[in-house]
Design an enzyme around this catalytic site. Sequence first.
Site, PDB file in Angstrom:
ATOM      1  CD  GLU A 143      -9.452  37.695  53.440  1.00 36.48           C
ATOM      2  OE1 GLU A 143      -8.779  38.539  54.070  1.00 36.48           O
ATOM      3  OE2 GLU A 143     -10.606  37.888  53.056  1.00 36.48           O
ATOM      4  CE  LYS A 197      -8.761  45.572  50.424  1.00 35.71           C
ATOM      5  NZ  LYS A 197     -10.019  46.344  50.310  1.00 35.71           N
ATOM      6  CB  VAL A 249      -9.765  37.363  46.913  1.00 30.26           C
ATOM      7  CG1 VAL A 249      -9.964  36.161  45.985  1.00 30.26           C
ATOM      8  CG2 VAL A 249     -10.836  37.367  47.998  1.00 30.26           C
ATOM      9  CG  ASP A 293     -13.091  50.331  41.139  1.00 25.55           C
ATOM     10  OD1 ASP A 293     -12.325  49.354  41.206  1.00 25.55           O
ATOM     11  OD2 ASP A 293     -13.370  51.049  42.127  1.00 25.55           O
ATOM     12  CB  SER A 328     -12.088  43.211  42.262  1.00 29.48           C
ATOM     13  OG  SER A 328     -11.196  42.441  43.037  1.00 29.48           O
ATOM     14  CG  ASP A 340     -10.445  39.757  44.514  1.00 23.67           C
ATOM     15  OD1 ASP A 340      -9.238  40.010  44.645  1.00 23.67           O
ATOM     16  OD2 ASP A 340     -11.300  39.985  45.399  1.00 23.67           O
ATOM     17  CE  LYS A 346     -15.376  42.116  50.616  1.00 27.48           C
ATOM     18  NZ  LYS A 346     -14.469  41.345  49.745  1.00 27.48           N
TER      19      LYS A 346
END
Length: 303
Positions: free
Chosen positions: A27, A88, A108, A140, A142, A144, A161
């Site tokens: 990425e 992004k 990702v 919230d 992701s 991903d 993360k």
Amino acid sequence: MSLDQTLLLSDEVRTAKAEGRPIVALETTIVTHGMPYPENIETALAVERIVRAAGAVPATIAIMDGKIRVGLTAEELKHLASLKGVMKLSRADLAFALSTGRPGATTVAATMIAAHLAGIRVFATGGIGGVHRGAETSFDVSADLYELARTPVTVVCAGAKALLDIPKTLEVLETLGVPIVTAGQDQLPAFWSRESGLPSPLRLDDPAAIAAFVAKREEIGTTGGVLVANPVPLTDEIPASVMRGHIEAAIADAEREGVRAKAVTPFVLGRILELTGGKSLATNIALVKNNARLAAEIAVALR
């Protein structure tokens, strides 16, 4: 415009596909949003060298000039890093960047989409996104996680993360049916730290075993991707007990300044960099390289 016109493979990647050689997707948010200059470029190029040394071909992905670029030269990487207003990109805005000609770095989720379109089965990154703290009120989460549930790409990372709500991230992945395999240990890693305090759903100890698992899923037609959690090397980790305080302080700063949505992760990572005196960046670089090595070994074993 057809997909053949939108998906632009480099000569190296196109040749590797024609010859049936293993390829590893990479990425580009690490270049535009994840690391400062010059570490961003140095790391991106070092990761490509590691993939090649392990016997695979690197395919760094970005959106440039309305094309999905699969495989960038060193000059193109530097050019991407120098651009202003680079988006992004995730699933929601990937097509927007392509249709408007805006440059974009792939997260990702977007990298998985592009890799799958290009027929690439393995992808190396630093850490995945996940469920943010306070998601029970902010919602919230992701993209991903949902991409892992739908797109058949094996993603090698150092875990979610650590600034995220890792237990909730694990629960969502399990609900979505995403297999989580930790390489070489029984506990899930937590990005900068080798241990999260959570048991890993699955464990495999070498690239060949991981590749066999991925191949068997493909054979029986199981949909979605595989998440491989690869602990940061022991010599490079920051123990979870140390990171916890830095993460809490950085998140509190983000909340105080009203940082929201996609801006949260870059802000918190930058603040943690300051709080750790640069140590978090060194660990980040080490884990990305470690993930690239394992991803290449899995890709070679899958061939």
